[in-house]
Design an enzyme around this catalytic site. Structure first.
Site, PDB file in Angstrom:
ATOM      1  N   ILE A  62       0.833  -1.202   0.000  1.00 14.99           N
ATOM      2  CA  ILE A  62       0.000   0.000   0.000  1.00 14.99           C
ATOM      3  C   ILE A  62       0.875   1.261   0.000  1.00 14.99           C
ATOM      4  CG2 ILE A  62      -0.210   0.175   2.532  1.00 14.99           C
ATOM      5  CD1 ILE A  62      -3.257   0.749   2.025  1.00 14.99           C
ATOM      6  N   CYS A  63       0.382   2.313  -0.646  1.00 12.69           N
ATOM      7  CA  CYS A  63       1.012   3.635  -0.603  1.00 12.69           C
ATOM      8  C   CYS A  63      -0.125   4.641  -0.434  1.00 12.69           C
ATOM      9  CB  CYS A  63       1.868   3.898  -1.845  1.00 12.69           C
ATOM     10  SG  CYS A  63       0.939   3.984  -3.390  1.00 12.69           S
ATOM     11  N   ARG A  64       0.019   5.848  -0.929  1.00 13.61           N
ATOM     12  CA  ARG A  64      -1.059   6.830  -0.781  1.00 13.61           C
ATOM     13  C   ARG A  64      -2.201   6.544  -1.755  1.00 13.61           C
ATOM     14  NH1 ARG A  64       0.393  12.231  -2.697  1.00 13.61           N
ATOM     15  NH2 ARG A  64       2.159  11.857  -1.388  1.00 13.61           N
TER      16      ARG A  64
END
Length: 111
Positions: A62-64
């Site tokens: 996951i990232c932004r």
């Protein structure tokens, strides 16, 4: 020229419980707000720290917004790990009302 490796994707609202969640955002983003059980390895450090990741289970990345995690998922898959991109990232996580914590005591948010 190498073709990108296709990786499975999932939306944050559809994530099962008890997963290995790898957050590849920068330190300030992590400090502002992250999933309670996530493991933080910045995208830039992933190559040097890949041996710390489990080889016996799926790694949800996951990232932004899902872009950096897509790159990370492709790289992990190409190196033999079982990676799944969280396509809507922490933005989708927050919209779905999933729990978040911060590292600095402030109200957790996606930075």
């Amino acid at each position: 020229m190498n073709q990108p490796v296709a990786v499975p994707e999932v939306l944050s609202a559809d994530l099962p419980a008890g997963i290995f969640l790898l957050d590849v955002r920068e330190d300030d983003e992590w400090t502002a707000g992250h999933a309670p059980d996530a493991v933080h390895v910045r995208l830039g450090d992933l190559g040097a720290r890949a041996e710390e990741l489990p080889r016996d289970r799926e790694i949800y990345v996951i990232c932004r917004s899902g872009t950096r995690s897509a790159y990370a998922s492709q790289a992990l898959t190409a190196s033999g790990l079982n990676a799944v991109n969280v396509a809507d990232g922490m933005t989708g996580w927050a919209v779905a009302g999933r729990p978040m914590i911060s590292e600095d005591g402030s109200e957790p948010h996606v930075a």
